[in-house]
Motif scaffolding. Structure first.
Motif, mmCIF file in Angstrom:
data_model
loop_
_atom_site.group_PDB
_atom_site.id
_atom_site.type_symbol
_atom_site.label_atom_id
_atom_site.label_comp_id
_atom_site.label_asym_id
_atom_site.label_seq_id
_atom_site.Cartn_x
_atom_site.Cartn_y
_atom_site.Cartn_z
ATOM 1 N N ALA A 66 1.526 -50.551 85.626
ATOM 2 C CA ALA A 66 2.419 -49.989 86.639
ATOM 3 C C ALA A 66 3.693 -50.821 86.749
ATOM 4 C CB ALA A 66 1.707 -49.937 87.991
ATOM 5 N N ARG A 67 4.786 -50.154 87.035
ATOM 6 C CA ARG A 67 6.061 -50.838 87.214
ATOM 7 C C ARG A 67 6.981 -49.978 88.055
ATOM 8 N NH1 ARG A 67 7.400 -52.820 82.574
ATOM 9 N NH2 ARG A 67 5.493 -52.245 81.481
ATOM 10 N N THR A 68 7.998 -50.599 88.631
ATOM 11 C CA THR A 68 9.020 -49.850 89.355
ATOM 12 C C THR A 68 10.227 -49.682 88.451
ATOM 13 O OG1 THR A 68 9.824 -51.928 90.319
ATOM 14 C CG2 THR A 68 8.296 -50.614 91.641
ATOM 15 N N THR A 69 10.894 -48.545 88.556
ATOM 16 C CA THR A 69 12.065 -48.276 87.737
ATOM 17 C C THR A 69 13.296 -48.977 88.309
ATOM 18 O OG1 THR A 69 12.698 -46.306 88.984
ATOM 19 C CG2 THR A 69 11.105 -46.003 87.186
ATOM 20 N N ARG A 70 14.360 -49.014 87.534
ATOM 21 C CA ARG A 70 15.610 -49.597 88.006
ATOM 22 C C ARG A 70 16.121 -48.832 89.234
ATOM 23 N NH1 ARG A 70 19.889 -52.711 86.457
ATOM 24 N NH2 ARG A 70 21.970 -51.991 87.073
ATOM 25 N N ALA A 71 16.012 -47.500 89.185
ATOM 26 C CA ALA A 71 16.466 -46.695 90.317
ATOM 27 C C ALA A 71 15.656 -47.012 91.571
ATOM 28 C CB ALA A 71 16.366 -45.206 89.988
ATOM 29 N N GLN A 72 14.338 -47.178 91.413
ATOM 30 C CA GLN A 72 13.496 -47.524 92.558
ATOM 31 C C GLN A 72 13.869 -48.894 93.123
ATOM 32 O OE1 GLN A 72 9.758 -46.991 90.456
ATOM 33 N NE2 GLN A 72 9.217 -45.224 91.736
ATOM 34 N N LYS A 73 14.150 -49.854 92.225
ATOM 35 C CA LYS A 73 14.541 -51.180 92.703
ATOM 36 C C LYS A 73 15.841 -51.101 93.498
ATOM 37 C CE LYS A 73 12.372 -54.258 89.290
ATOM 38 N NZ LYS A 73 11.703 -53.326 88.391
ATOM 39 N N LEU A 74 16.815 -50.338 93.007
ATOM 40 C CA LEU A 74 18.087 -50.212 93.719
ATOM 41 C C LEU A 74 17.870 -49.574 95.095
ATOM 42 C CD1 LEU A 74 20.447 -49.097 90.816
ATOM 43 C CD2 LEU A 74 20.435 -51.298 91.991
#
Length: 345
Positions: A261-269
């Motif tokens: 599992a990971r968070t996307t760049r968009a989710q981090k922003l």
């Protein structure tokens, strides 16, 4: 305080080695972000020095020597060591904190497993909460209640990491799930490591870890309001980004073996924006009573160390035991190699 070239090297290491922290650190003020980069770079070097080496015992013993030289004011000729030595001097960093991290790495090198959730908390305290306590020191925060909540955040982050990496760890022969959980599910640890599968029982354990982490994220939030105003967005960001990883684990059906599992760049922003907003809201809110919740018993020694402003610390016997065990293992490995060489000749 820190040589600009050394600081640039530390930034580069974190940018490639810890995406979640690098994203969260963008919301910290420079007076905290720069020493935090030095701190995390040294911790990253320490973790990689053990994780990526075949002779893990020797790697931990070399790290102990490097830390000795940092505190003696004679760091190795490497950017993370020089930068961390400046942090130690400028912030009066209690030695108990990096040595707690070293003890956790020693446990990793020994292949230690954890019978109960409490034992897993003790491991998480060393490899994660110690860093959280050091971050408080960088913010000039020594209040025991704020430190307790920072330690909650560290344990929560480590439980999230463990929940996410069950499959990856199994491929490397590592197992962090509490052994009594496996016993209750009728799962033999060695059989699982030989053939890790996302069974219903295994996915329930992963879910339980995420829920344990979420409980601690909630407790940790109460401490953010006790931090300097300029530091709150960055710590909120760390809290939300790591909790987002836990959310991704839940969204995958708690299958941490078939995928990671990971968070996307968009989710981090998005989470960075949420964190900045929430940090502003806390200025208008009364202080939560959760701030004063009793700390996890496994992190008490970190709070005691960080709540004082002296770096002088008498090592606990447990660290000596771990280092002595590693030294004995190293001697045994060398003796075995020598006997093998003699037989071959």
């Amino acid at each position: 305080m820190i040589d600009p070239d050394d600081l640039a090297r530390c930034h580069e290491m974190i940018r490639h080695g810890s995406l979640s922290f690098h994203a969260a650190s963008r919301l910290l003020p420079a007076r905290v972000r720069n020493p935090a980069m030095a701190l995390y770079a040294f911790c990253r070097v320490a973790d990689d020095a053990v994780d990526l080496q075949a002779e893990k015992a020797a790697a931990v013993l070399r790290l102990q020597e490097r830390l000795e030289r940092v505190y003696a004011g004679r760091p190795d000729n490497a950017a993370p060591d020089r930068a961390f030595a400046q942090v130690v001097e400028s912030f009066d960093m209690p030695r108990a904190l990096p040595e707690a991290l070293l003890e956790g790495l020693a446990w990793d090198a020994m292949g230690r497993r954890y019978r109960t959730l409490s034992e897993l908390h003790a491991y998480s305290a060393r490899v994660a909460s110690a860093v959280g306590a050091m971050m408080c020191v960088l913010m000039r925060v020594r209040d025991p209640d704020a430190l307790a909540r920072a330690c909650d955040l560290g344990v929560a982050m480590q439980l999230t990491n463990i929940a996410r990496d069950v499959g990856e760890d199994a491929l490397e022969g590592r197992l962090y799930l509490p052994l009594d959980w496996l016993d209750r599910a009728g799962i033999d640890p060695e059989a699982f490591l030989r053939d890790p599968r996302p069974t219903r029982a295994l996915r329930k354990m992963v879910r339980d870890l995420v829920l344990q982490a979420n409980r601690l994220y909630y407790r940790a939030e109460a401490g953010i309001g006790a931090l300097p105003l300029s530091c709150r967005p960055g710590i909120y960001a760390a809290r939300h980004i790591y909790a987002g990883i836990g959310g991704a684990v839940l969204a995958s059906g708690c299958d941490s073996i078939s995928s990671r599992a990971r968070t996307t760049r968009a989710q981090k922003l998005w989470l960075l924006g949420v964190s900045a907003f929430r940090a502003g809201v806390t200025t208008c809110m009364p202080r939560s009573a959760v701030l004063y919740a009793r700390p996890l018993p496994e992190v008490g020694f970190l709070i005691d160390a960080a709540a004082v402003s002296s770096p002088v610390w008498q090592r606990e016997d447990t660290l000596f035991e771990a280092l002595n065990a590693l030294a004995a293992r190293q001697r045994a490995e060398r003796a075995s190699l020598n006997r093998g060489s003699l037989r071959a000749s």
